[in-house]
Design an enzyme around this catalytic site. Structure first.
Site, PDB file in Angstrom:
ATOM      1  N   TYR A   1      35.427  45.134  42.552  1.00 47.41           N
ATOM      2  CA  TYR A   1      36.154  45.354  41.295  1.00 47.41           C
ATOM      3  C   TYR A   1      35.278  46.155  40.321  1.00 47.41           C
ATOM      4  CZ  TYR A   1      39.005  41.579  43.258  1.00 47.41           C
ATOM      5  OH  TYR A   1      39.768  40.805  44.080  1.00 47.41           O
TER       6      TYR A   1
ATOM      7  N   GLY B   1      37.767  38.361  48.419  1.00 42.57           N
ATOM      8  CA  GLY B   1      37.446  39.761  48.158  1.00 42.57           C
ATOM      9  C   GLY B   1      36.111  39.866  47.443  1.00 42.57           C
ATOM     10  N   ARG B   2      36.093  39.412  46.186  1.00 40.72           N
ATOM     11  CA  ARG B   2      34.913  39.562  45.330  1.00 40.72           C
ATOM     12  C   ARG B   2      33.649  38.985  45.973  1.00 40.72           C
ATOM     13  NH1 ARG B   2      34.890  40.331  39.701  1.00 40.72           N
ATOM     14  NH2 ARG B   2      37.083  39.723  39.604  1.00 40.72           N
TER      15      ARG B   2
ATOM     16  N   GLU C   1      41.245  34.535  52.370  1.00 44.43           N
ATOM     17  CA  GLU C   1      41.192  35.986  52.126  1.00 44.43           C
ATOM     18  C   GLU C   1      40.391  36.308  50.868  1.00 44.43           C
ATOM     19  OE1 GLU C   1      45.366  37.169  51.950  1.00 44.43           O
ATOM     20  OE2 GLU C   1      45.640  36.147  50.035  1.00 44.43           O
TER      21      GLU C   1
ATOM     22  N   CYS D   1      33.358  57.394  24.076  1.00 44.39           N
ATOM     23  CA  CYS D   1      33.523  57.279  22.629  1.00 44.39           C
ATOM     24  C   CYS D   1      34.432  56.099  22.308  1.00 44.39           C
ATOM     25  CB  CYS D   1      34.115  58.563  22.064  1.00 44.39           C
ATOM     26  SG  CYS D   1      33.227  60.019  22.611  1.00 44.39           S
TER      27      CYS D   1
ATOM     28  N   GLY E   1      39.324  33.929  45.839  1.00 45.45           N
ATOM     29  CA  GLY E   1      38.934  33.378  44.547  1.00 45.45           C
ATOM     30  C   GLY E   1      37.611  32.635  44.550  1.00 45.45           C
TER      31      GLY E   1
END
Ligand SMILES: *Cc1c(COP(=O)(O)O)cnc(C)c1O
Length: 387
Positions: free
Chosen positions: A363, A264-265, A262, A335, A226
């Protein structure tokens, strides 16, 4: 926002292309690792980006990878057989997934609920193994020092209430397929270094009191990910040094503590770019639009987060039809009015120009609804392969 290698590669794209700069990722991870105390075990949450070439670089700098599904487990163990599967987390684990994780000798199971605890015990015993468990707890910790999204303590499908965790330990005395190792908590995203450090302190404090009353040997604490990625400031980074410094006293105060994170981003976001070309420009009711090849079916991040994806425009020639330099909204080929990559950007865009979206390494492609409208998938190119 864009490295020279990426700029050179981007000018050559003729359609939607992911550019992953592996040397950039390698350097970024080395700087994270060096900023953290040695005792901190750095895991990578592969749901942020499971690309095998990225994982190979990330694995060089991490203690192991956190998987959150049987699919991620199978992908990781087949693509990178030697890399430790540090943890299996996530809600709704099936028996098949748990059995596969037991067979793969996953280091730690992050148990999400009392029911899952019992199923894990049964499956572990059936295969003659003992599963090492961290109980995932939904702790009411709120830290506010920025755009923090505070999850802890509110009703949540993730983890269990603190009282349920105590119950689980009592039950574990009768569940010989399990060994309690400690606590896991992933409470928020968008955390600044100060927020993340405050959260880690709160979790460790709770976890060690939990261990003291239940099982003094269960001193492993995974404080989750986070760490903030600010899409409005592409050149800023989570302050890993400040975070690392804030964790040092915590480690010094608790010599038996095993501390894991841990992210990620914040690991993968900065090393991926999505480059494509402008197909059309037009004015509607006084506002400029540029339509690029591809769209949010390749790069879902701006639609998922509701932000403008930062980008750089690389003009190709001065003769193609162009916007007038006023604000332009960059959209894709879908569209749907939701296919917006960036709103009212102050740039001039011409048909044929290359547009390079930054911060597309996490992501992004892997969370995209790729079959909507059945366009071709993007090309993926790896730059500066390392090792
Ligand atoms: C998604 C997730 C992470 C990684 O979060 P980031 O915001 O990408 O750092 C870590 N742990 C758990 C349990 C997660 O669900």
């Amino acid at each position: 926002m864009i490295t020279p290698t990426v700029r050179a590669a981007a000018t050559a794209v003729d359609g939607p292309t992911y550019l992953y700069d592996l040397a950039h990722l390698d350097t970024h991870l080395a700087s994270i690792r060096v900023a953290l105390p040695k005792r901190v075990e750095l895991l990578y949450a592969m749901k942020a980006n499971p690309d095998a070439r990225l994982l190979a670089v990330i694995a060089q700098h991490t203690t192991g990878i956190e998987v959150a599904s049987g699919g991620e487990l199978a992908h990781l163990t087949s693509a990178l057989p030697g890399v430790p599967v540090a943890a299996f987390g996530g809600p709704g684990k099936t028996d098949t997934e748990i059995s596969a994780a037991l067979a793969a000798r996953v280091h730690r199971f992050h148990v999400e609920s009392p029911q899952e605890l019992h199923r894990l015990d049964g499956l572990a015993r059936a295969t003659g193994r003992v599963a090492d468990v961290l109980l995932r707890v939904n702790l009411p910790i709120t830290a506010r020092d920025g755009p923090a999204l505070v999850m802890g303590g509110a009703p949540s499908p993730f983890g269990m209430d603190p009282t349920d965790a105590d119950d689980c330990v009592r039950q574990m005395h009768h569940l010989p397929g399990l060994r309690l190792r400690g606590v896991h908590a992933h409470l928020a995203s968008g955390l600044t270094a100060a927020d993340a450090a405050a959260t880690a302190n709160g979790i460790v404090d709770w976890a060690l009191r939990f261990a003291a009353r239940n099982d003094p040997t269960a001193t492993e604490v995974n404080v989750g990910g986070g760490m903030v990625v600010d899409y409005t400031e592409p050149d800023t980074r989570f302050d890993w040094s400040a975070y690392g410094s804030a964790l040092r006293p915590l480690l010094a105060a608790h010599p038996t503590l095993t501390l894991r994170i841990e992210p990620g981003r914040a690991v993968a976001a900065y090393s991926g770019w999505y480059a494509t070309r402008v197909l059309d420009v037009k004015r509607s009711q006084g506002e400029w639009f540029a339509v690029v090849a591809g769209g949010t079916h390749h790069l879902r991040t701006p639609a998922a987060k509701g932000h403008d994806q930062p980008f750089v425009a690389l003009p190709i020639d001065g003769t193609s039809p162009a916007t007038d330099g006023g604000p332009v909204t960059v959209v894709g080929q879908l569209c749907t009015p939701k296919d917006v990559l960036a709103r009212r950007a102050p740039v001039r865009l011409a048909i044929g120009d290359v547009v390079v979206f930054a911060m597309a390494g996490a992501y992004a492609w892997n969370i995209s609804h790729q079959n909507f409208l059945m366009h071709q998938p993007p090309v993926v190119r790896y730059l500066d392969p390392v090792r």
